[in-house]
Each structure stands twice: as C-alpha cells, then as structure tokens.
Design a protein around this motif. Structure first.
Motif, mmCIF file in Angstrom:
data_model
loop_
_atom_site.group_PDB
_atom_site.id
_atom_site.type_symbol
_atom_site.label_atom_id
_atom_site.label_comp_id
_atom_site.label_asym_id
_atom_site.label_seq_id
_atom_site.Cartn_x
_atom_site.Cartn_y
_atom_site.Cartn_z
ATOM 1 N N TYR A 64 49.083 16.554 -3.042
ATOM 2 C CA TYR A 64 48.112 15.918 -3.934
ATOM 3 C C TYR A 64 47.766 14.528 -3.421
ATOM 4 O O TYR A 64 48.659 13.725 -3.148
ATOM 5 C CB TYR A 64 48.679 15.813 -5.352
ATOM 6 N N THR A 85 42.719 15.265 -5.469
ATOM 7 C CA THR A 85 42.977 16.701 -5.439
ATOM 8 C C THR A 85 42.932 17.205 -6.875
ATOM 9 O O THR A 85 43.514 16.592 -7.766
ATOM 10 C CB THR A 85 44.376 16.975 -4.845
ATOM 11 N N ARG A 86 42.261 18.314 -7.087
ATOM 12 C CA ARG A 86 42.198 18.873 -8.448
ATOM 13 C C ARG A 86 43.596 19.308 -8.876
ATOM 14 O O ARG A 86 44.340 19.904 -8.108
ATOM 15 C CB ARG A 86 41.243 20.056 -8.489
ATOM 16 N N ASN A 88 45.856 20.379 -12.761
ATOM 17 C CA ASN A 88 45.953 20.505 -14.210
ATOM 18 C C ASN A 88 47.276 19.887 -14.638
ATOM 19 O O ASN A 88 48.343 20.407 -14.311
ATOM 20 C CB ASN A 88 45.893 21.976 -14.652
ATOM 21 N N GLN A 94 40.482 16.397 -16.597
ATOM 22 C CA GLN A 94 40.135 17.509 -15.703
ATOM 23 C C GLN A 94 38.810 17.307 -14.980
ATOM 24 O O GLN A 94 38.611 17.846 -13.901
ATOM 25 C CB GLN A 94 40.114 18.822 -16.488
ATOM 26 N N ASP A 95 37.895 16.544 -15.563
ATOM 27 C CA ASP A 95 36.594 16.328 -14.935
ATOM 28 C C ASP A 95 36.624 15.248 -13.860
ATOM 29 O O ASP A 95 35.990 15.386 -12.823
ATOM 30 C CB ASP A 95 35.544 15.963 -15.989
ATOM 31 N N GLY A 97 39.697 13.490 -12.795
ATOM 32 C CA GLY A 97 40.974 13.311 -12.103
ATOM 33 C C GLY A 97 41.705 12.041 -12.510
ATOM 34 O O GLY A 97 42.781 11.749 -11.997
ATOM 35 N N GLN A 137 47.041 26.216 -12.168
ATOM 36 C CA GLN A 137 46.401 25.207 -11.328
ATOM 37 C C GLN A 137 45.112 25.744 -10.714
ATOM 38 O O GLN A 137 44.983 26.943 -10.464
ATOM 39 C CB GLN A 137 47.359 24.776 -10.205
ATOM 40 N N PRO A 138 44.156 24.851 -10.455
ATOM 41 C CA PRO A 138 42.947 25.286 -9.757
ATOM 42 C C PRO A 138 43.300 25.735 -8.346
ATOM 43 O O PRO A 138 44.340 25.332 -7.808
ATOM 44 C CB PRO A 138 42.071 24.038 -9.737
ATOM 45 N N ASN A 142 40.061 22.832 -3.737
ATOM 46 C CA ASN A 142 38.990 22.771 -4.722
ATOM 47 C C ASN A 142 38.710 21.317 -5.109
ATOM 48 O O ASN A 142 38.880 20.929 -6.244
ATOM 49 C CB ASN A 142 39.388 23.598 -5.957
ATOM 50 N N GLU A 143 38.267 20.512 -4.134
ATOM 51 C CA GLU A 143 37.966 19.110 -4.398
ATOM 52 C C GLU A 143 36.471 18.860 -4.521
ATOM 53 O O GLU A 143 36.055 17.732 -4.730
ATOM 54 C CB GLU A 143 38.538 18.201 -3.286
ATOM 55 N N ARG A 146 34.285 16.045 -6.934
ATOM 56 C CA ARG A 146 35.107 14.984 -7.534
ATOM 57 C C ARG A 146 34.377 13.664 -7.330
ATOM 58 O O ARG A 146 33.951 13.338 -6.236
ATOM 59 C CB ARG A 146 36.479 14.944 -6.863
#
Length: 159
Positions: A64, A85-86, A88, A94-95, A97, A137-138, A142-143, A146
């Motif tokens: 991360y 890094t995405r 949860n 969540q939108d 970070g 987790q996503p 999956n960045e 961002r």
C-alpha cells in the motif's frame, strides 16, 4: 533551579530531519517505510509512505502506497494521510483514500510526540483489527481515478 515542568520544544525542521533520517535508515520492522517526495521541498511537507499488508489478513502480500502531507503546523497538528492504493478500511474514505481523522484515533487524539512512522505502524495494526482483517478489498492495481492533493487525477498506464 526551578526547571521542573519546562519542556524543550524541538523546532519543526529539526523534527522532520530526524524523521527523514529514521525513514532513510529503515529503523522500523521493515513492513513500513517512508521518505520525502521531493528532495528540493525546503519545507519538507510532502512525504510518501509504504505499508506491507500483515500476514493472516486480506491485506497479506499487498503493498500500500500513501501520501502524507505535513503542514506548517506539524508536529503540533497531525499530517493529512491518504492512501494512493485503493483499500477498504473503516477509517479510510473509499472515494478519496483519505484517512479520516475522526475515524482513526491516532489522528483524532494527536500528540506532538507522534511521528509519521507511528501513523504507518498504527494503520498496519488497524489492518489486523477484527473489522478490517477480512473486509473485502478492491482488486490489486486498481488505482485509476484516485485524486491527489492538488486535484489532479493520477493514472498509470503500461503500454
């Protein structure tokens, strides 16, 4: 002679230089690291952190990346912290970070003695907590989309 109760307050620049030295030496357990984004940043405001997800959790084996921004009032006030890094986690928006201070006790109850390393280590511990250790987790990588602190969209494409 009456020096009881008087504390020496380390100036901001000295404090940040101490943190930079500690980050460069990798003094922690190796699962968190941090350093400056830009060596030419004379105010030492923009930092990058890395946390390796702890074993036995959904975070295991993931790396991360985070951004930490130390305003001019650091260390009297906490830095802003944002996952690039995405992820949860219950304390992360969540939108964006952003680690929400009111949901992350170290930021909510900030003390001048706390450091960026302390924040990264506490976030790693938070990954181990019952509410986060099994949270879906996503997908990795999956960045896309961002938004960074300056409002720019960060994208990485391999061609």
């Amino acid at each position: 002679m009456g020096s009881e109760g008087s504390a020496v307050v380390v100036p901001r620049s000295f404090r940040l230089l101490e943190e930079l030295e500690r980050g460069e030496k990798g003094i922690s357990d190796g699962t968190v690291s941090y350093g400056m984004d830009d060596a030419d940043d004379i105010y030492m405001q923009s930092w990058t952190g890395t946390i390796i997800g702890p074993p036995g959790t959904v975070h295991e084996g993931r790396i991360y990346q985070l951004k930490l921004f130390c305003g001019k009032d650091y260390p009297d006030n906490p830095p802003s912290v944002r996952f690039q890094t995405r992820i949860n986690m219950t304390c992360v928006n969540q939108d964006t970070g952003v680690v929400e201070p009111h949901l992350f006790s170290m930021l909510a109850n900030w003390q001048r003695e706390h450091t960026m390393e302390d924040i990264l280590m506490q976030l790693k511990k938070e990954m181990l907590s019952p509410q986060n250790r099994k949270l879906a987790q996503p997908p990795e990588g999956n960045e896309d989309g961002r938004i960074d602190q300056k409002g720019l969209v960060l994208k990485c494409s391999i061609v």
